[in-house]
Scaffold this motif. Structure first.
Motif, PDB file in Angstrom:
ATOM      1  N   HIS A 239      38.365  44.123  36.447  1.00  0.00           N
ATOM      2  CA  HIS A 239      37.025  43.583  36.382  1.00  0.00           C
ATOM      3  C   HIS A 239      36.916  42.561  35.250  1.00  0.00           C
ATOM      4  N   LEU A 240      37.410  42.962  34.050  1.00  0.00           N
ATOM      5  CA  LEU A 240      37.350  42.062  32.898  1.00  0.00           C
ATOM      6  C   LEU A 240      38.253  40.851  33.128  1.00  0.00           C
ATOM      7  N   PHE A 241      39.405  41.107  33.724  1.00  0.00           N
ATOM      8  CA  PHE A 241      40.362  40.030  33.995  1.00  0.00           C
ATOM      9  C   PHE A 241      39.726  38.982  34.905  1.00  0.00           C
ATOM     10  N   ARG A 242      39.099  39.469  35.988  1.00  0.00           N
ATOM     11  CA  ARG A 242      38.455  38.538  36.944  1.00  0.00           C
ATOM     12  C   ARG A 242      37.347  37.743  36.267  1.00  0.00           C
ATOM     13  N   THR A 243      36.585  38.439  35.420  1.00  0.00           N
ATOM     14  CA  THR A 243      35.490  37.768  34.714  1.00  0.00           C
ATOM     15  C   THR A 243      36.032  36.602  33.888  1.00  0.00           C
ATOM     16  N   LEU A 244      37.098  36.850  33.149  1.00  0.00           N
ATOM     17  CA  LEU A 244      37.671  35.810  32.300  1.00  0.00           C
ATOM     18  C   LEU A 244      38.308  34.695  33.137  1.00  0.00           C
ATOM     19  N   GLN A 245      38.937  35.113  34.242  1.00  0.00           N
ATOM     20  CA  GLN A 245      39.566  34.140  35.150  1.00  0.00           C
ATOM     21  C   GLN A 245      38.480  33.190  35.683  1.00  0.00           C
ATOM     22  N   ASN A 246      37.366  33.777  36.075  1.00  0.00           N
ATOM     23  CA  ASN A 246      36.232  33.025  36.606  1.00  0.00           C
ATOM     24  C   ASN A 246      35.667  32.069  35.551  1.00  0.00           C
ATOM     25  N   LEU A 247      35.547  32.582  34.304  1.00  0.00           N
ATOM     26  CA  LEU A 247      35.050  31.763  33.191  1.00  0.00           C
ATOM     27  C   LEU A 247      35.972  30.564  32.995  1.00  0.00           C
ATOM     28  N   LYS A 248      37.254  30.835  32.993  1.00  0.00           N
ATOM     29  CA  LYS A 248      38.248  29.782  32.739  1.00  0.00           C
ATOM     30  C   LYS A 248      38.124  28.670  33.786  1.00  0.00           C
ATOM     31  N   GLU A 249      37.931  29.069  35.044  1.00  0.00           N
ATOM     32  CA  GLU A 249      37.896  28.073  36.120  1.00  0.00           C
ATOM     33  C   GLU A 249      36.565  27.317  36.150  1.00  0.00           C
ATOM     34  N   ASP A 257      31.814  23.808  23.872  1.00  0.00           N
ATOM     35  CA  ASP A 257      31.392  25.004  23.109  1.00  0.00           C
ATOM     36  C   ASP A 257      32.650  25.700  22.577  1.00  0.00           C
ATOM     37  N   LEU A 258      32.791  25.694  21.237  1.00  0.00           N
ATOM     38  CA  LEU A 258      34.022  26.186  20.603  1.00  0.00           C
ATOM     39  C   LEU A 258      34.288  27.663  20.901  1.00  0.00           C
ATOM     40  N   ALA A 259      33.191  28.440  20.918  1.00  0.00           N
ATOM     41  CA  ALA A 259      33.345  29.888  21.174  1.00  0.00           C
ATOM     42  C   ALA A 259      33.934  30.106  22.560  1.00  0.00           C
ATOM     43  N   VAL A 260      33.458  29.331  23.533  1.00  0.00           N
ATOM     44  CA  VAL A 260      33.936  29.464  24.909  1.00  0.00           C
ATOM     45  C   VAL A 260      35.398  29.023  24.991  1.00  0.00           C
ATOM     46  N   LYS A 261      35.684  27.876  24.332  1.00  0.00           N
ATOM     47  CA  LYS A 261      37.052  27.354  24.372  1.00  0.00           C
ATOM     48  C   LYS A 261      38.029  28.357  23.765  1.00  0.00           C
ATOM     49  N   ASN A 262      37.622  28.955  22.634  1.00  0.00           N
ATOM     50  CA  ASN A 262      38.509  29.950  21.968  1.00  0.00           C
ATOM     51  C   ASN A 262      38.794  31.117  22.895  1.00  0.00           C
ATOM     52  N   THR A 263      37.760  31.591  23.582  1.00  0.00           N
ATOM     53  CA  THR A 263      37.948  32.744  24.470  1.00  0.00           C
ATOM     54  C   THR A 263      38.871  32.374  25.626  1.00  0.00           C
ATOM     55  N   VAL A 264      38.658  31.171  26.190  1.00  0.00           N
ATOM     56  CA  VAL A 264      39.494  30.739  27.319  1.00  0.00           C
ATOM     57  C   VAL A 264      40.946  30.593  26.860  1.00  0.00           C
ATOM     58  N   HIS A 329      28.956  36.710  20.968  1.00  0.00           N
ATOM     59  CA  HIS A 329      28.264  36.567  19.688  1.00  0.00           C
ATOM     60  C   HIS A 329      28.152  35.127  19.216  1.00  0.00           C
ATOM     61  N   GLU A 330      29.048  34.260  19.693  1.00  0.00           N
ATOM     62  CA  GLU A 330      29.135  32.922  19.090  1.00  0.00           C
ATOM     63  C   GLU A 330      28.689  31.774  20.020  1.00  0.00           C
ATOM     64  N   TYR A 331      28.573  32.031  21.355  1.00  0.00           N
ATOM     65  CA  TYR A 331      28.395  30.890  22.283  1.00  0.00           C
ATOM     66  C   TYR A 331      27.033  30.228  22.085  1.00  0.00           C
ATOM     67  N   ASN A 332      26.987  28.981  22.512  1.00  0.00           N
ATOM     68  CA  ASN A 332      25.750  28.218  22.332  1.00  0.00           C
ATOM     69  C   ASN A 332      24.807  28.492  23.504  1.00  0.00           C
TER      70      ASN A 332
END
Ligand code: MAN
Length: 551
Positions: A239-249, A257-264, A329-332
């Protein structure tokens, strides 16, 4: 044979020479010892020759406070020459000689307890020889007593040492004779144990399938529970993996947004860390795989594989959740990026589950695995009993052999040791003594180790050798290296005492220690009083017989 006349002549001559000596003594120049009286006799012309033969002077010029002789022998009683010796008679104590330069120097020299060295009235030196002599006698008596007691003890040490060595040699012979038998007994017991172990293994092999089936039944509920945990963990991770995969795409790259880029980028690192594994797959769980290949995998192995897998997945969940939570916590919030908002929502939903302290997501998950139920069939029991007996017999036989061999080495070590010319030190072998000073407690075990203790213990050395030929000095070497100095070492110097005691410890040079030990082991061996008396009586009797013979 002597004639009565001969006897008479002899005694007359003896009486005369004693009288001359007495006369010479009574007219002795000041400062001359009775032993040197014969050197200070005037010649027929009342002259006298310097002892070095350099000059002849009137006998009256002796001690005239003028130095005539090169060797200073004419002024034994004044400081005029200063090079000779002045004799103090010290009546009541023992006579002594001091340099003539110390005569009448205004100092009461302790060597002249009679005060005779200061006679010119400049200073009054009282005669203390009676007290000094009494003290010296007391001290002599004390030393004599110590030596007497020490001597008795040393004799016991010697007797002990000799009999101890004889006993050790006898014991060694007996042990040597015994070892072959012990060796055989141990090796027979080993063969028996090996046979029993093999038999038991064969028996266990025969019942292996049954036991494994029983164990699987025993572990089945645990396997089921662990499988459930693994499935749950895997679903969560997916579930978490898919969420991050989806975010990345889908995240909007224009927002920067630096927070998003760092997470990706963290997610990309995670994925590349998975190595050969596909970025995402519908993994088969270990339990599913092992269920397919049921044969050959024990219940214990299966449970362990499930637990290991679960732990791996839980760690991965932790990593993925951290990535999402960091972004949350950090995203804009002003960008309203839908992909980001979706990921944040998933994180928020997951958060209570993670924070609720659910064991499954917090700790390593393991279940208490019960011991395998033992095979209690009569045949198995009997085999086990027999094997236990064989093992106990082997343990006992090998222990007996080992301890005999240890004892042989110990005896050989003791027999080879240099315990003094008469084995005196056998008594003190491995005996330890301590000495406390203000800072440290020192200890030494004779022929063993020496140490220095304060809050920690410092090794000062191990017995290395005797020094000299008197068996009164031992050297201990190889102690802890001194900072900026040598390895620590000890010199142990022994003196006669009625008991064993370290009387002082010093450190004359850095990390070189001097231990002084008093001990009966170095006292002189005095003849026993009774023996001494008997020896004296025999001597008297013998000389009596001789005189009688001569008559
Ligand atoms: C310790 C002790 C001393 C020794 C010093 C040398 O303090 O062992 O006896 O002199 O170390 O550094």
């Amino acid at each position: 044979m002597k004639t009565p006349f001969g006897c008479l002549l002899f005694f007359t001559t003896l009486t005369l020479s004693v009288a001359v000596a007495r006369a010479a003594e009574s007219h002795l120049p000041r400062g001359v010892s009775p032993a040197n009286a014969h050197l200070y006799v005037p010649d027929s012309s009342t002259h006298w020759r310097c002892l070095d033969g350099s000059k002849k002077i009137p006998f009256s010029a002796l001690n005239d406070d003028y130095c005539d002789c090169k060797d200073g022998s004419d002024e034994p009683g004044t400081s005029a020459c200063g090079t000779g010796y002045f004799h103090c008679a010290n009546i009541g104590h023992v006579g002594s000689n001091i340099k003539t330069s110390r005569v009448n120097d205004g100092v009461c020299d302790p060597e002249c307890c009679d005060g005779s060295d200061e006679f010119n009235g400049q200073i009054d030196c009282p005669d203390t020889c009676k007290e000094v002599g009494a003290k010296a006698k007391e001290e002599q008596e004390r030393v004599r007593e110590v030596q007497e007691q020490g001597s008795q003890l040393r004799k016991q040490y010697i007797a002990h040492g000799k009999s101890a060595k004889t006993k050790l040699r006898e014991e060694l012979e007996q042990l040597k004779a015994k070892t072959e038998r012990l060796q055989k007994a141990a090796s027979d017991a080993k063969d028996k144990l090996d046979k029993m172990t093999e038999k038991q293994e064969q028996f266990l092999e025969g019942t292996k399938n049954e036991r494994e089936a029983a164990r699987k039944v025993q572990l089945a509920p645990l396997i089921e529970e662990q499988s459930r945990r693994l499935r749950h963990a895997q679903e969560t991770k997916d579930h978490l993996f898919r969420t991050l995969q989806n975010l990345k795409e889908k995240y909007n790259k224009n927002y920067h947004d630096l927070a998003v880029k760092n997470t990706v980028s963290g997610f990309e690192d995670f994925v590349s860390g998975l190595g050969e594994e596909p970025i995402f797959k519908e993994e088969k769980s270990a339990v599913e795989e092992s269920n397919e290949d049921d044969i050959g995998i024990s219940g214990d192995d299966r449970l362990k594989a499930l637990t290991d897998d679960t732990n791996i997945v839980l760690r991965e969940i932790g990593t993925l959740y951290d990535l999402l939570n960091g972004m949350k916590h950090e995203y804009n919030t002003e960008y309203n990026d839908e992909a980001v908002l979706a990921a944040v929502k998933v994180t928020e939903n997951f958060e209570p589950l993670w924070n609720s302290g659910l064991q499954e997501f917090q700790d390593e998950v393991s279940l208490e695995i019960p011991d395998e139920e033992s095979d209690d069939s009569p045949a198995a029991e009997r085999l086990k009993e027999e094997t236990d007996i064989a093992r106990a017999e082997y343990d006992a036989a090998s222990e007996e052999e080992r301890s005999a061999n240890d004892r042989i080495s110990d005896i050989n070590r003791k027999l080879e040791m240099d315990l003094g010319s008469d084995e005196t030190f056998a008594q003190l072998l491995d005996q330890c003594f301590e000495y406390k000073d203000i800072e440290y407690t020192y200890s030494v075990c004779l022929f063993g180790d020496a140490n220095q203790k304060s809050h920690a213990t410092t090794f000062l050395g191990k017995f290395s050798r005797w020094e000299g030929d008197n068996y009164d000095t031992q050297i201990y070497t190889g102690g802890t290296q001194c900072w900026n100095g040598p390895e620590r070492s000890v010199k142990l110097v022994m003196s006669c005492g009625a008991d064993n005691q370290i009387i002082s410890v010093s450190e004359p040079a850095k990390c070189e220690y001097l231990f002084k030990l008093k001990t009966p082991a170095v006292c002189p061996v005095l003849p026993d009083l009774i023996e001494a008396e008997m020896a004296a009586t025999t001597l008297k009797e013998r000389s009596g017989t001789k005189e009688h013979d001569e008559l």
